[in-house]
Write a protein that holds these residues in place. Structure first.
Motif, mmCIF file in Angstrom:
data_model
loop_
_atom_site.group_PDB
_atom_site.id
_atom_site.type_symbol
_atom_site.label_atom_id
_atom_site.label_comp_id
_atom_site.label_asym_id
_atom_site.label_seq_id
_atom_site.Cartn_x
_atom_site.Cartn_y
_atom_site.Cartn_z
ATOM 1 N N LYS A 59 93.786 37.485 52.990
ATOM 2 C CA LYS A 59 94.099 38.617 52.117
ATOM 3 C C LYS A 59 94.357 39.853 52.975
ATOM 4 O O LYS A 59 93.702 40.072 53.998
ATOM 5 C CB LYS A 59 92.952 38.857 51.132
ATOM 6 C CG LYS A 59 92.792 37.742 50.095
ATOM 7 C CD LYS A 59 91.718 38.082 49.092
ATOM 8 C CE LYS A 59 91.468 36.914 48.134
ATOM 9 N NZ LYS A 59 92.629 36.646 47.277
ATOM 10 N N HIS B 138 84.548 34.916 50.831
ATOM 11 C CA HIS B 138 85.592 35.534 50.018
ATOM 12 C C HIS B 138 86.932 35.693 50.734
ATOM 13 O O HIS B 138 87.956 35.857 50.069
ATOM 14 C CB HIS B 138 85.137 36.918 49.535
ATOM 15 C CG HIS B 138 84.028 36.875 48.529
ATOM 16 N ND1 HIS B 138 84.200 36.411 47.243
ATOM 17 C CD2 HIS B 138 82.720 37.232 48.627
ATOM 18 C CE1 HIS B 138 83.056 36.500 46.582
ATOM 19 N NE2 HIS B 138 82.140 36.982 47.397
ATOM 20 N N ARG B 139 86.931 35.702 52.062
ATOM 21 C CA ARG B 139 88.175 35.981 52.766
ATOM 22 C C ARG B 139 88.562 34.860 53.748
ATOM 23 O O ARG B 139 89.652 34.323 53.685
ATOM 24 C CB ARG B 139 88.069 37.317 53.520
ATOM 25 C CG ARG B 139 87.916 38.531 52.597
ATOM 26 C CD ARG B 139 89.158 38.733 51.753
ATOM 27 N NE ARG B 139 89.052 39.940 50.935
ATOM 28 C CZ ARG B 139 88.599 39.976 49.693
ATOM 29 N NH1 ARG B 139 88.178 38.855 49.112
ATOM 30 N NH2 ARG B 139 88.558 41.109 49.015
ATOM 31 N N PRO C 297 88.970 31.004 52.064
ATOM 32 C CA PRO C 297 90.212 30.827 51.288
ATOM 33 C C PRO C 297 91.450 30.852 52.170
ATOM 34 O O PRO C 297 92.374 30.056 51.975
ATOM 35 C CB PRO C 297 90.187 32.017 50.319
ATOM 36 C CG PRO C 297 88.753 32.372 50.184
ATOM 37 C CD PRO C 297 88.154 32.111 51.534
ATOM 38 N N TYR D 34 94.717 33.807 45.425
ATOM 39 C CA TYR D 34 93.930 32.597 45.677
ATOM 40 C C TYR D 34 92.441 32.878 45.547
ATOM 41 O O TYR D 34 91.940 33.908 46.000
ATOM 42 C CB TYR D 34 94.226 32.048 47.067
ATOM 43 C CG TYR D 34 93.528 30.746 47.383
ATOM 44 C CD1 TYR D 34 94.039 29.543 46.920
ATOM 45 C CD2 TYR D 34 92.360 30.726 48.135
ATOM 46 C CE1 TYR D 34 93.409 28.340 47.208
ATOM 47 C CE2 TYR D 34 91.719 29.532 48.430
ATOM 48 C CZ TYR D 34 92.257 28.358 47.962
ATOM 49 O OH TYR D 34 91.624 27.172 48.248
ATOM 50 N N ARG D 35 91.719 31.968 44.910
ATOM 51 C CA ARG D 35 90.276 32.077 44.783
ATOM 52 C C ARG D 35 89.630 30.857 45.412
ATOM 53 O O ARG D 35 90.184 29.748 45.326
ATOM 54 C CB ARG D 35 89.860 32.164 43.305
ATOM 55 C CG ARG D 35 90.328 33.454 42.624
ATOM 56 C CD ARG D 35 89.594 34.665 43.210
ATOM 57 N NE ARG D 35 89.991 35.895 42.563
ATOM 58 C CZ ARG D 35 90.985 36.675 42.967
ATOM 59 N NH1 ARG D 35 91.697 36.318 44.026
ATOM 60 N NH2 ARG D 35 91.274 37.789 42.335
ATOM 61 N N THR E 9 84.682 26.439 43.343
ATOM 62 C CA THR E 9 83.721 26.885 42.343
ATOM 63 C C THR E 9 82.357 27.228 42.892
ATOM 64 O O THR E 9 81.539 27.784 42.181
ATOM 65 C CB THR E 9 83.550 25.803 41.262
ATOM 66 O OG1 THR E 9 83.173 24.571 41.890
ATOM 67 C CG2 THR E 9 84.869 25.605 40.521
ATOM 68 N N SER F 297 83.050 41.557 46.109
ATOM 69 C CA SER F 297 83.825 40.779 45.164
ATOM 70 C C SER F 297 85.246 40.654 45.654
ATOM 71 O O SER F 297 85.776 41.530 46.314
ATOM 72 C CB SER F 297 83.789 41.444 43.795
ATOM 73 O OG SER F 297 84.324 42.740 43.858
ATOM 74 N N SER F 298 85.855 39.542 45.315
ATOM 75 C CA SER F 298 87.196 39.277 45.837
ATOM 76 C C SER F 298 88.244 40.055 45.100
ATOM 77 O O SER F 298 88.004 40.643 44.079
ATOM 78 C CB SER F 298 87.484 37.785 45.702
ATOM 79 O OG SER F 298 87.323 37.373 44.375
#
Length: 442
Positions: A213, A331-332, A335, A427-428, A431, A441-442
């Motif tokens: 990201k 989170h970064r 992904p 993109y996340r 789960t 938080s993303s």
């Protein structure tokens, strides 16, 4: 003389309420200090009685921070909020029970407690058990090698950690796997650790960077341009950045983030961003140092911190908190790595590889490897990560310009096809939930 029964102590909280703490020395006498805190007095009294009944050892079946017997953890507690510390406490109850049955010696138990307290808890204690992966463990192994520990010693620590993780997997049913089985361990060969140096080629790094990201592009670029450790770059403040001319900056490295160890009672400096989990300390070598970076990254860094107060952290989440490694990784980095794998990246990319890449790219641009080895007295670059001053003069702008040139070349190198920018930003991760505590938080 009979021991005085343990009594919970009331602790006022900042919100005007109170908590109740049970504090004691494990095994009595001069054993290590342990404690547990409750929001009300009744469970604290029950727990204190259980500690006394266990002869001042951790009561069988109780999990630190949960306060329930281990069998209930799976049913009553979401596995994503159970930390490695909880699992360690449960595992050590099994170990101490074996000691009371004369199946293991007391000095071995003390050795295990030392492993955890001094070498494992600071890195893993507060990490959610389900979030521990081979990346985190490999990074810990690299850190231990950097500090100069022998391979056999690291293998002993890792073997104990393997048992803790296996207890959480097998006995507590918190996850289906044990990530310790994937650890890239050093080979004990006459006291010398010989490990493969893993780094990015220009094309590999360009692909991976494009899959991250965009809000962490500057962060990873500074990591690569400077060779700083994660704990150092995430603790970098605006006041520690000095610009020289149009395209050079000096970064003063005077502090680093680290996790608080078990029993750490030092004051939490909330005004500096510290929490009950994270604290500031000196860099690993205990000395401050400066590095020079050059090129486009300097212009972007200048724009990013323009107008910010000196005490502000350079790299912050959108909520204004300094980045924490577990949050950045979940989170970064993860992904981005997943997307890069889909686009053709085959290496097991880890953030620590940016330090490897920094060294390798520098060497490839004119610093001969044999001179590095001779200067440091080492046969492998693997043990020189924490002594960069012996490799090259990091305050020399010439080396900064070399690194800027290498990073510029990386932007034009190709390796696979990265996904479109909108796909990267949208993109996340899978789960799996992040752990408790301050998160980005993303």
């Amino acid at each position: 003389m009979a021991r005085k029964p343990l009594e919970p102590v009331e602790r006022p909280r900042t919100d005007g309420d109170s908590s109740w703490q049970v504090r004691w020395r494990v095994g009595g006498g001069t054993g290590p200090v342990a404690s547990e805190t409750f929001s009300t007095r009744e469970p604290a009294v029950e727990f204190a009685a259980a500690v006394d009944a266990a002869d001042r050892f951790w009561p069988t079946g109780w999990v630190k921070g949960v306060g329930r017997p281990v069998p209930e953890v799976e049913e009553a507690v979401d596995p994503s909020v159970v930390t490695v510390q909880h699992v360690y406490d449960a595992y050590m109850e099994v170990v101490r029970r074996r000691m009371r049955r004369n199946k293991i010696q007391a000095d071995q138990v003390q050795r295990y407690e030392g492993y955890w307290r001094n070498r494992l808890a600071p890195s893993f204690g507060e990490v959610p058990f389900v979030d521990v992966d081979d990346d985190l463990i490999d990074g810990w192994v690299d850190d231990m090698l950097e500090e100069g520990w022998q391979a056999k010693t690291i293998l002993n620590w890792h073997g104990f950690f393997f048992s803790v993780m296996d207890h959480g997997r097998g006995r507590m049913k918190l996850r289906p796997d044990n990530p310790c089985t994937l650890t890239d361990l050093p080979e004990p060969d006459a006291g010398t650790e010989v490990r493969q140096v893993r780094f990015f080629t220009h094309g590999e790094w360009n692909l991976l960077r494009e899959c991250l990201k965009s809000d962490v592009h500057l962060l990873v670029d500074v990591l690569l341009a400077s060779g700083m450790r994660w704990g150092e770059v995430s603790a970098l403040r605006v006041e520690c950045v000095a610009f020289q001319g149009d395209d050079e900056a000096v970064l003063r490295i005077v502090r680093a983030w680290r996790q608080r160890g078990q029993g750490d009672t030092s004051k939490v400096l909330t005004d500096q961003g510290e929490t009950k989990r994270w604290k500031l300390g000196p860099p690993k070598n205990k000395r401050s140092r400066s590095v020079v970076i050059s090129g486009d990254v300097v212009h972007r860094l200048s724009d990013a911190i323009s107008g910010a107060p000196g005490e502000a952290y350079v790299f912050r989440t959108k909520h204004g908190h300094p980045w924490r490694y577990p949050d950045f990784h979940f989170h970064r980095w993860s992904p981005g790595r997943d997307l890069a794998k889909e686009a053709g990246l085959q290496k097991a990319a880890k953030p620590h590889m940016l330090r490897h890449t920094y060294v390798v790219w520098q060497l490839a641009d004119g610093v001969p490897l044999h001179e590095v080895s001779e200067a440091l007295g080492h046969g492998s670059i693997e043990i020189t990560y924490d002594i960069y001053g012996g490799l090259i003069d990091l305050t020399d702008p010439t080396n900064a310009r070399r690194m800027a040139k290498a990073m510029a070349e990386a932007k034009t190198a190709t390796f696979g096809t990265p996904p479109p920018r909108e796909q990267v930003d949208a993109y996340r991760p899978p789960t799996r939930k992040p752990g408790p505590g301050p998160t980005a938080s993303s």
